[in-house]
Write a protein that holds these residues in place. Structure first.
Motif, short mmCIF file in Angstrom:
data_model
loop_
_atom_site.label_atom_id
_atom_site.label_comp_id
_atom_site.label_asym_id
_atom_site.label_seq_id
_atom_site.Cartn_x
_atom_site.Cartn_y
_atom_site.Cartn_z
N UNK A 1 -10.48 -5.36 -16.65
CA UNK A 1 -9.54 -6.24 -15.98
C UNK A 1 -8.16 -6.06 -16.60
N UNK A 2 -7.31 -5.33 -15.90
CA UNK A 2 -5.93 -5.14 -16.37
C UNK A 2 -4.92 -5.54 -15.30
N UNK A 3 -5.30 -5.34 -14.03
CA UNK A 3 -4.42 -5.67 -12.91
C UNK A 3 -5.22 -6.55 -11.96
N UNK A 4 -4.91 -7.85 -12.02
CA UNK A 4 -5.76 -8.85 -11.36
C UNK A 4 -4.96 -9.56 -10.27
N UNK A 5 -5.48 -9.51 -9.05
CA UNK A 5 -4.88 -10.24 -7.93
C UNK A 5 -5.78 -11.44 -7.62
N UNK A 6 -5.19 -12.63 -7.66
CA UNK A 6 -5.91 -13.87 -7.35
C UNK A 6 -5.30 -14.41 -6.05
N UNK A 7 -6.14 -14.64 -5.05
CA UNK A 7 -5.62 -15.06 -3.76
C UNK A 7 -6.62 -15.94 -3.03
N UNK A 8 -6.14 -16.62 -2.01
CA UNK A 8 -6.95 -17.51 -1.20
C UNK A 8 -6.07 -18.51 -0.49
N UNK A 9 -6.70 -19.46 0.15
CA UNK A 9 -5.98 -20.46 0.93
C UNK A 9 -5.16 -21.38 0.00
N UNK A 10 -4.16 -22.07 0.57
CA UNK A 10 -3.38 -23.02 -0.22
C UNK A 10 -4.27 -24.09 -0.85
N UNK A 11 -3.94 -24.46 -2.07
CA UNK A 11 -4.63 -25.56 -2.74
C UNK A 11 -6.01 -25.22 -3.26
N UNK B 1 7.65 -4.91 -7.08
CA UNK B 1 7.37 -3.50 -7.36
C UNK B 1 7.33 -3.21 -8.86
N UNK B 2 8.25 -3.82 -9.61
CA UNK B 2 8.27 -3.64 -11.06
C UNK B 2 7.00 -4.19 -11.71
N UNK B 3 6.55 -5.32 -11.22
CA UNK B 3 5.31 -5.91 -11.75
C UNK B 3 4.14 -4.97 -11.46
N UNK B 4 4.03 -4.52 -10.21
CA UNK B 4 2.91 -3.66 -9.82
C UNK B 4 2.87 -2.36 -10.62
N UNK B 5 4.02 -1.86 -11.02
CA UNK B 5 4.05 -0.60 -11.76
C UNK B 5 3.83 -0.78 -13.26
N UNK B 6 3.73 -2.02 -13.72
CA UNK B 6 3.48 -2.26 -15.15
C UNK B 6 2.00 -2.03 -15.47
N UNK B 7 1.70 -1.93 -16.77
CA UNK B 7 0.34 -1.58 -17.22
C UNK B 7 -0.69 -2.66 -16.92
N UNK B 8 -0.28 -3.91 -16.93
CA UNK B 8 -1.23 -5.00 -16.68
C UNK B 8 -0.49 -6.20 -16.11
N UNK B 9 -1.21 -6.97 -15.32
CA UNK B 9 -0.64 -8.16 -14.72
C UNK B 9 -1.73 -9.01 -14.07
N UNK B 10 -1.39 -10.28 -13.92
CA UNK B 10 -2.15 -11.19 -13.08
C UNK B 10 -1.15 -11.73 -12.07
N UNK B 11 -1.45 -11.57 -10.79
CA UNK B 11 -0.57 -12.10 -9.75
C UNK B 11 -1.37 -13.10 -8.94
N UNK B 12 -0.80 -14.28 -8.81
CA UNK B 12 -1.43 -15.41 -8.13
C UNK B 12 -0.64 -15.70 -6.86
N UNK B 13 -1.27 -15.58 -5.71
CA UNK B 13 -0.62 -15.94 -4.46
C UNK B 13 -0.82 -14.89 -3.39
N UNK B 14 -0.13 -15.08 -2.27
CA UNK B 14 -0.30 -14.20 -1.12
C UNK B 14 1.01 -13.55 -0.71
N UNK B 15 1.96 -14.30 -0.23
CA UNK B 15 3.23 -13.84 0.33
C UNK B 15 3.00 -13.09 1.62
N UNK B 16 3.83 -12.11 1.91
CA UNK B 16 3.73 -11.34 3.15
C UNK B 16 2.62 -10.30 3.06
N UNK B 17 2.12 -9.91 4.20
CA UNK B 17 0.99 -8.98 4.26
C UNK B 17 1.32 -7.64 3.60
#
Length: 171
Positions: free
Chosen positions: A1-11, A54-70
């Motif tokens: 686990x180095x690049x983690x996308x957390x997503x789902x419905x609001x709340x 884009x800068x976040x995605x190109x980094x070695x590790x991250x956790x991103x929480x949310x959805x935004x645009x498709x």
């Protein structure tokens, strides 16, 4: 686990789970709402958002929480090695959005952007929940299944599963 996308419905508990994961793993957390909005609650311009994202995605590790645009969501899905989809029943999501609003009288919600109105955000969350079935559906689950051979994928479907995931993965 180095690049983690957390997503789902609001709340659904994305921010709370992400904060706990970041605390335990030491991986930097990027909450999309904090990237999308300025300190005064206004949206940042798209070019600025795309550059930061884009800068976040190109980094070695991250956790991103949310959805935004498709488009940005699909980029995260492609780059992430771990996907955590919180897919609580709609009635639970509606309740959790209402609960977040009620609790905001006493404490700012987890991951809530500075300067943003919780009331307006709650109305937006309800609008998004109404639109969610158009995206969070069987086709999306099939897409996750197709990419599951190359990524770790967790689908959390209840509050008890969410609690169990935190207990078992966030130590």
């Amino acid at each position: 686990m180095k690049k983690i996308a957390v997503f789902g419905k609001p709340g659904s508990g994305k921010s709370t789970l992400s904060k706990n994961l970041a605390s335990v793993t030491g991986i930097e957390l990027h909450q999309l709402d904090s990237i999308l909005y300025k300190k005064n609650g206004d949206l940042v311009d798209r070019q600025t958002y795309d550059k930061v994202h884009g800068n976040i995605l190109s980094s070695d590790s991250w956790i991103i929480d949310g959805f935004d645009r498709i488009e940005s969501f699909n980029k995260r899905i492609d780059v992430a090695d771990t996907l955590i989809y919180i897919d609580l029943p709609y009635i639970v999501s509606y309740w959790l959005v209402a609960k977040r609003l009620l609790q905001s009288v006493f404490v700012k919600p987890e991951g809530w952007p500075d300067g943003s109105s919780v009331f307006k955000g709650t109305l937006q969350s309800y609008k998004m929940l109404k639109l969610c079935p158009k995206f969070w559906n069987d086709d999306f689950l099939q897409k996750l299944e197709e990419i599951s051979t190359s990524k770790s994928i967790y689908i959390i479907r209840s509050i008890s599963e969410l609690s169990s995931f935190i207990r078992n993965n966030v130590k």
